[in-house]
Scaffold this motif. Structure first.
Motif: not given
Length: 289
Positions: A191-209
């Motif tokens: 589902d190509k429309t999930k690119w932005t939600p995927f990025l938001e999910q991953m970057t939020a995770t990356a920012g958490q210690p």
């Protein structure tokens, strides 16, 4: 402001390097003997199987796919091993899920894929983000683990040098928009429309210690091989502490050789390390034999 600019520059360079890594593996792809989706923990996890022999599970880095991370290694590893390559939640062919990303959940998915494929025990190799998941897998599913290989990864945020930690915290979805990684995502995502939600999910995770715990690492009973580039962003002081937790850092002339190993590859960054196919393959074959 200066630190933010440095972090953004680091991320752009990292993105370019990952694209270079992807270009290295295109054309190396061989067809899996089996592929599909394993229904585990409320999501569907995509996997590919290559070759025959003792099983080895491969876990890719953040924002990557099986091809972009392992495309050069799989043809060689699968000559003598059964290779199971997994795409973690939201990555590659595996659909995006609203389920919260966590090391525990993703490691549980890996165990679930093994159960689905009726694999009782395997060696596990993880790179970067996948390496952190591999550490968690060793902690929560020790009976399923034979040997563990960690490539350029830490089990806690403090395992990275401050510049890298700052880059993770300042990571924003817009840095990845209309990038070659976006193109690669569109090529295989269900589902190509999930690119932005995927990025938001991953970057939020990356920012958490995060910290999987020194005590948990010291309890890993399986032999562990740590592979790191000399300039891959890992804090080498912390890396030495990690190796000591695993029983290393001794004088093997005065005591038995530890079952775990540490390899520092000279002249390598976080991404260029994965381009050293012969070097990585040599370490893997020697350690996993």
């Amino acid at each position: 402001m200066k630190n933010v600019l440095k972090s953004n520059h680091f991320l752009k360079i990292l993105m370019i390097a990952i694209v270079m890594l992807a270009s290295e593996v295109y054309g190396q792809k061989i067809k899996p003997s089996e592929s599909g989706y394993a229904p585990v923990n409320g999501i569907k996890v995509y996997y590919e199987v290559y070759g025959e022999g003792q099983p080895v599970v491969l876990l890719h880095g953040a924002f990557m796919t099986i091809d972009t991370n392992w495309g050069q290694l799989i043809p060689e590893l699968s000559k003598n091993r059964k290779v199971i390559a997994v795409e973690l939640q939201g990555h590659g062919h595996t659909p995006f899920s609203e389920r919260k990303l966590s090391h525990t959940a993703l490691a549980g998915d890996v165990a679930g894929v093994m159960d689905y494929l009726k694999i009782d025990k395997a060696d596990v190799v993880g790179y970067s983000f996948g390496g952190a998941i591999a550490y968690q897998f060793a902690i929560q599913s020790p009976r399923k683990l034979n040997k563990l290989v960690i490539i350029s990864a830490a089990y806690k945020s403090a395992g990275w040098i401050p510049q890298v930690s700052s880059a993770f915290k300042s990571m924003k979805p817009e840095l990845f928009m209309n990038s070659p990684m976006h193109t690669a995502y569109d090529a295989v995502a269900p589902d190509k429309t999930k690119w932005t939600p995927f990025l938001e999910q991953m970057t939020a995770t990356a920012g958490q210690p995060f910290d999987l715990g020194d005590a948990n690492i010291s309890k890993i009973s399986a032999p562990v091989l740590i592979i790191s580039g000399d300039n891959d962003g890992l804090d080498k002081t912390e890396l030495a502490k990690t190796y000591k937790l695993l029983g290393g850092g001794i004088s093997a002339d005065l005591a038995p050789m530890p079952k775990s190993q540490l390899a520092i590859v000279p002249g390598q960054s976080h991404v260029s390390l994965m381009m050293q196919t012969d070097t990585i393959l040599g370490y893997l074959n020697n350690f996993l034999k």
